[in-house]
Design an enzyme around this catalytic site. Structure first.
Site, PDB file in Angstrom:
ATOM      1  N   GLU A   1     -26.887  22.104   2.512  1.00 15.04           N
ATOM      2  CA  GLU A   1     -27.751  21.150   3.212  1.00 15.04           C
ATOM      3  C   GLU A   1     -27.114  19.769   3.217  1.00 15.04           C
ATOM      4  OE1 GLU A   1     -31.377  21.219   0.889  1.00 15.04           O
ATOM      5  OE2 GLU A   1     -30.909  23.237   0.218  1.00 15.04           O
TER       6      GLU A   1
ATOM      7  N   HIS B   1     -31.998  21.293   5.777  1.00 18.18           N
ATOM      8  CA  HIS B   1     -32.034  22.277   4.678  1.00 18.18           C
ATOM      9  C   HIS B   1     -31.562  23.648   5.195  1.00 18.18           C
ATOM     10  CE1 HIS B   1     -33.674  24.542   1.321  1.00 18.18           C
ATOM     11  NE2 HIS B   1     -34.250  23.486   0.786  1.00 18.18           N
TER      12      HIS B   1
HETATM   13  O1  TA6 Z   1     -32.886  22.072  -1.478  1.00 20.51           O
HETATM   14  C1  TA6 Z   1     -33.104  22.777  -2.645  1.00 20.51           C
HETATM   15  C2  TA6 Z   1     -34.574  22.708  -3.009  1.00 20.51           C
HETATM   16  O2  TA6 Z   1     -34.973  21.374  -3.185  1.00 20.51           O
HETATM   17  C3  TA6 Z   1     -34.770  23.561  -4.251  1.00 20.51           C
HETATM   18  O3  TA6 Z   1     -35.054  22.816  -5.406  1.00 20.51           O
HETATM   19  C4  TA6 Z   1     -35.827  24.552  -3.854  1.00 20.51           C
HETATM   20  O4  TA6 Z   1     -37.044  24.288  -4.370  1.00 20.51           O
HETATM   21  C5  TA6 Z   1     -35.729  24.539  -2.336  1.00 20.51           C
HETATM   22  O5  TA6 Z   1     -35.370  23.247  -1.975  1.00 20.51           O
HETATM   23  C6  TA6 Z   1     -36.841  25.129  -1.500  1.00 20.51           C
HETATM   24  O6  TA6 Z   1     -37.988  24.369  -1.491  1.00 20.51           O
HETATM   25  P1  TA6 Z   1     -39.301  24.920  -0.779  1.00 20.51           P
HETATM   26  O7  TA6 Z   1     -40.308  23.811  -0.899  1.00 20.51           O
HETATM   27  O8  TA6 Z   1     -38.942  25.191   0.647  1.00 20.51           O
HETATM   28  O9  TA6 Z   1     -39.686  26.175  -1.499  1.00 20.51           O
END
Ligand code: TA6
Length: 281
Positions: free
Chosen positions: A256, A155
């Site tokens: 990501e 991510h």
């Molecule tokens: O990768 C994108 C995502 O899935 C978004 O939907 C957003 O919620 C982000 O990840 C961050 O997630 P987190 O749990 O780290 O706040």
């Protein structure tokens, strides 16, 4: 010249700083095996880490390269993005050889992970820096006697000077899920500009993606990680994030590499790996 491998504490967390012969550096925490900094030889930080990130709560660290495993997002019954980003990984080795510096961390199942996900597993994350490149390789083995399936992503929070001036190229022709609406589309644009909340999963990418900014560009490629997520929370979602400053969304874009659309299936004894490379162009 600084040491090629240095153990230190970063915001209270045990960390390794790698320095390659090119002068590039990376910082990786044992917590989540999370890369929180990568500075290539040009001296420009390429990884976004929130100034308000929390390092002591057992929760996820906002920024860097969290490892989402064994579930990406909320696409299943497990906690969002799985548990790997909230566990302390064990350092396996850290060394510098020739023109690269590398560190490997390991996470195995334990009572806590089995309560969430009933599988034996051995996961490894290797970070390698060399020249203009950062490689993050994630591997999983199934030492148990039942098949397992998982989704995952690296991510990566990439630093931007001003996200509205950044463009993501290389997505044209791909199917994507717009997660803000739950709708599926075909990408027709040659470049994606972030001008509002953006949360998309592009499936089955065949070539690297390019993050282009005025005067600089970064290539992002995945091997065995066919899907690419592009995420920016924009102003209104950032306001709801207590671990990100109000203008933080301007300084980042997540690109990501993941295995999301088609989960990885591992038979007993099987193993798998996937790699994301970031290259300064
Ligand atoms: O990768 C994108 C995502 O899935 C978004 O939907 C957003 O919620 C982000 O990840 C961050 O997630 P987190 O749990 O780290 O706040």
């Amino acid at each position: 010249m600084s040491k090629a491998v240095e153990h230190f504490h970063f915001n209270g967390q045990p960390a390794i700083r790698l320095t390659a012969r090119s002068g590039a550096t990376a910082v990786v925490l044992a917590y989540g095996a999370q890369v929180v900094s990568w500075i290539p030889p040009d001296g420009q930080e390429r990884i976004y880490l929130s100034e308000k990130a929390r390092f002591d709560t057992g929760a996820a660290i906002r920024g860097g390269i969290p490892v989402c495993f064994p579930q990406f997002g909320t696409r299943g019954p497990l906690p969002k993005h799985g548990f790997a980003r909230n566990r302390v990984w064990e350092e396996v080795e850290a060394r510098a050889v020739d023109d690269f510096a590398t560190a490997t961390f390991r996470l195995d199942d334990d009572d806590l992970t089995r309560q969430i996900w009933p599988h034996a597993f051995e996961a490894e994350l290797t970070v390698l820096i060399t020249g203009q490149r950062l490689d993050v390789e994630f591997g999983v083995k199934n030492p148990g006697d039942a098949p397992m399936r998982f989704t995952c992503a690296l991510h990566s929070y990439l630093a931007t000077r001003e996200v509205e001036e950044a463009r993501v190229e290389g997505l044209r022709g791909l199917k994507y899920l717009d997660a803000t609406k739950g709708t599926e589309h075909l990408e027709t644009g040659t470049e994606l500009a972030v001008e509002d909340e953006t949360d998309r999963i592009y499936f089955d990418t065949k070539r690297p993606v390019l993050l282009r900014e005025p005067h600089r560009a970064l290539g992002v490629s995945g091997e065995n990680l066919p899907d690419v997520v592009v995420w920016n929370p924009w102003e209104h979602l950032t306001a709801a994030l207590t671990d990100m400053p109000g203008n933080g969304f301007r300084r980042m874009i997540c690109i990501e590499s993941g295995a999301i659309g088609k989960p990885v299936e591992l038979a007993p004894g099987g193993d798998w790996w996937g790699r994301q490379s970031l290259v300064v162009l």
